[in-house]
Design an enzyme around this catalytic site. Sequence first.
Site, PDB file in Angstrom:
ATOM      1  N   GLU A  37       0.826  -1.218   0.000  1.00  0.00           N
ATOM      2  CA  GLU A  37       0.000   0.000   0.000  1.00  0.00           C
ATOM      3  C   GLU A  37       0.854   1.259   0.000  1.00  0.00           C
ATOM      4  O   GLU A  37       0.502   2.257  -0.613  1.00  0.00           O
ATOM      5  CB  GLU A  37      -0.951   0.015   1.203  1.00  0.00           C
ATOM      6  CG  GLU A  37      -1.852  -1.215   1.316  1.00  0.00           C
ATOM      7  CD  GLU A  37      -2.637  -1.545   0.054  1.00  0.00           C
ATOM      8  OE1 GLU A  37      -2.955  -0.616  -0.717  1.00  0.00           O
ATOM      9  OE2 GLU A  37      -2.920  -2.732  -0.177  1.00  0.00           O
ATOM     10  N   GLU A  46      -1.082  -2.570  -9.858  1.00  0.00           N
ATOM     11  CA  GLU A  46      -1.122  -3.686  -8.918  1.00  0.00           C
ATOM     12  C   GLU A  46       0.065  -4.626  -9.074  1.00  0.00           C
ATOM     13  O   GLU A  46       0.617  -5.106  -8.101  1.00  0.00           O
ATOM     14  CB  GLU A  46      -2.446  -4.450  -9.069  1.00  0.00           C
ATOM     15  CG  GLU A  46      -3.651  -3.647  -8.608  1.00  0.00           C
ATOM     16  CD  GLU A  46      -3.483  -3.038  -7.209  1.00  0.00           C
ATOM     17  OE1 GLU A  46      -2.609  -3.491  -6.440  1.00  0.00           O
ATOM     18  OE2 GLU A  46      -4.210  -2.091  -6.891  1.00  0.00           O
TER      19      GLU A  46
END
Length: 748
Positions: free
Chosen positions: A232, A254
């Site tokens: 994150e 991602e």
Amino acid sequence: MPKIHATGFNYQNEDEKVTLSFPSTLQTGTGTLKIDFVGELNDKMKGFYRSKYTTPTGEATDARRAFPCWDEPAIKATFDISLVVPKDRVALSNMNVIDRKPYPDDENLVEVKFARTPVMSTYLVAFVVGEYDFVETRSKDGVCVRVYTPVGKAEQGKFALEVAAKTLPFYKDYFNVPYPLPKIDLIAIADFAAGAMENWGLVTYRETALLIDPKNSCSSSRQWVALVVGHELAHQWFGNLVTMEWWTHLWLNEGFASWIEYLCVDHCFPEYDIWTQFVSADYTRAQELDALDNSHPIEVSVGHPSEVDEIFDAISYSKGASVIRMLHDYIGDKDFKKGMNMYLTKFQQKNAATEDLWESLENASGKPIAAVMNTWTKQMGFPLIYVEAEQVEDDRVLRLSQKKFCASGPYVGEDCPQWMVPITISTSEDPNQAKLKILMEKPEMNVVLKNVKPDQWVKYSSAMLESLLPGIRDLSLPPVDRLGLQNDLFSLARAGIISTVEVLKVMEAFVNEPNYTVWSDLSCNLGILSTLLSHTDFYEEIQEFVKDVFSPIGERLGWDPKPGEGHLDALLRGLVYLTVLKHGDGTTLDVMLKLHKQADMQEEKNRIERVLGATLSPELIQKVLTFALSEEVRPQDTVSVIGGVAGGSKHGRKAAWKFIKDNWEELYNRYQGGFLISRLIKLSVEGFAVDKMAGEVKAFFESHPAPSAERTIQQCCENILLNAAWLKRDAESIHQYLLQRKASPPSV
């Protein structure tokens, strides 16, 4: 500026749009649109939602569920946010608080005003209101870092705080770009669909992805928290500062974060041997899915945002991360960092597409990055490289050829796709070093390895396999290669290119294996095999085989932690424990359910939820399934309870599928077509191995459509047919091998 009142609101609910009409044509130029709106605080884990116990927040394309906006990644703006909240609650948003004053109309409320954000996308806006404790520190770059926890659990935020405080400076140095905000908060949310969400400056997590109890959390939980925090925080630069142009390029966001989280954890915790684990957790997962005919390229063009949930799968995350790992290796760390810096500097506070990153990396390295990478991202699948070797005097000549690998066997069809493959070749002279690096750009090529003696091994082809077995037994082959070898063979057997018996022979060579990750992969493959053979009448024999393979390591580790043992041994004990437990007899379910009720930590509840499915009696299985939908289990965890039952036994598989069909309305409504519905379907049906089950699954979803899971359903049906073919092809020879093994046990 004159005020013009809108005369009509036209809602297009399907497209999540609203059209405003005005009495006359609006002048071109800048203007301000003011909307008063009321939203529902829902419990669907989307938009601004209420969670059973404290807080609400936001997720992917769901900003529009919290406030009306142009909710697309490329329409960036600054945000000035104020929240009116009960005065005893914590109120957080992306930026720091700049003002807090009593609310004139109600003395119990306060108005909290936050600083203006940088130019950013709507999907990263977040606000949280609730009761929390926190721990805080400053990173060495002076950024204020806080971890918010449920009240009374501040202690459990310390591990994540330490990881975050080490990680921010690591990324700042790696990208050579400072963290762009004055603060960062990491916060644990009770009901949360994903593992976490990278909102800029206010990252939200499931409790199990953030909280660590210094006394009771196991090693695998620490490792998971470290990886998710690393993932994150990487997005704060890669994704938040520079954002993808449109959801088509989501994979890059991602895939990149899923790769660099490992780099970051390796930096913080070298003792985790995390890169070996990458191969098992990401690389092999991606290959499994990508060998199917129903796979998809990494880069999928997205039309309607509802398709986003469907592409959030192992291909976008795990294959994405694997090709970035290959790319980093091909470019080399120094040029890779240089290219990353060029990219982030050029596009900061803007949007970019996949090609833009390739261009920066190409400029930094002088290598044909776009040409190489397009073969990996724009077509699905991956190549199988065939190697033939010949000794010519003191040199070894290798003939390489590539063909698409398919789970159903050799590729048939016109125009076999081609890849540009960076290849490294190592020999027994130095197993940890590449003797040669080449780029394979053609279907076939020859390579000469200078000075390789006839008795040295080269990794690898099936004829070379016999010479590699000793390298597994005496551990001279590095762990990552031992793992890869076993796993490649398993995939080849599954595809019918070699016999499963060959794989069983190799698995037996792992008796001295000390490495956790190699075991975890081995155990996963044995689990698949064991599930497959539960459809036969010699299930007991394969169980015996599993026990034989696992007992030596179980005995060596013992049940109780040893003083001073490493992180990886602790992980291994948990794995062996589950494997042996599963093949022993389960203690009573009631004790487990009572422990579940008493467990204070979500991590402990989840640990119990995952093993409940190992129970064997039909009435207990029903009890576990009913429990899955009860108030006791958080909505996001229901999926793993039902999945555990499906994977636990033959009867469990049938019962779980029936349970899903009987409770479909409630389950579908609960997850509103998010990615959890895909996961539920995958976990519960992919263990079947009878052709007609594929038809049954297909028919059920034709009459009960689940659009966001459509591709998952196709993949599951394909897997069921592949399982059935595998069983028909190899069951008899496996049975013979196991019987013969019993008659004359191998000498170890």
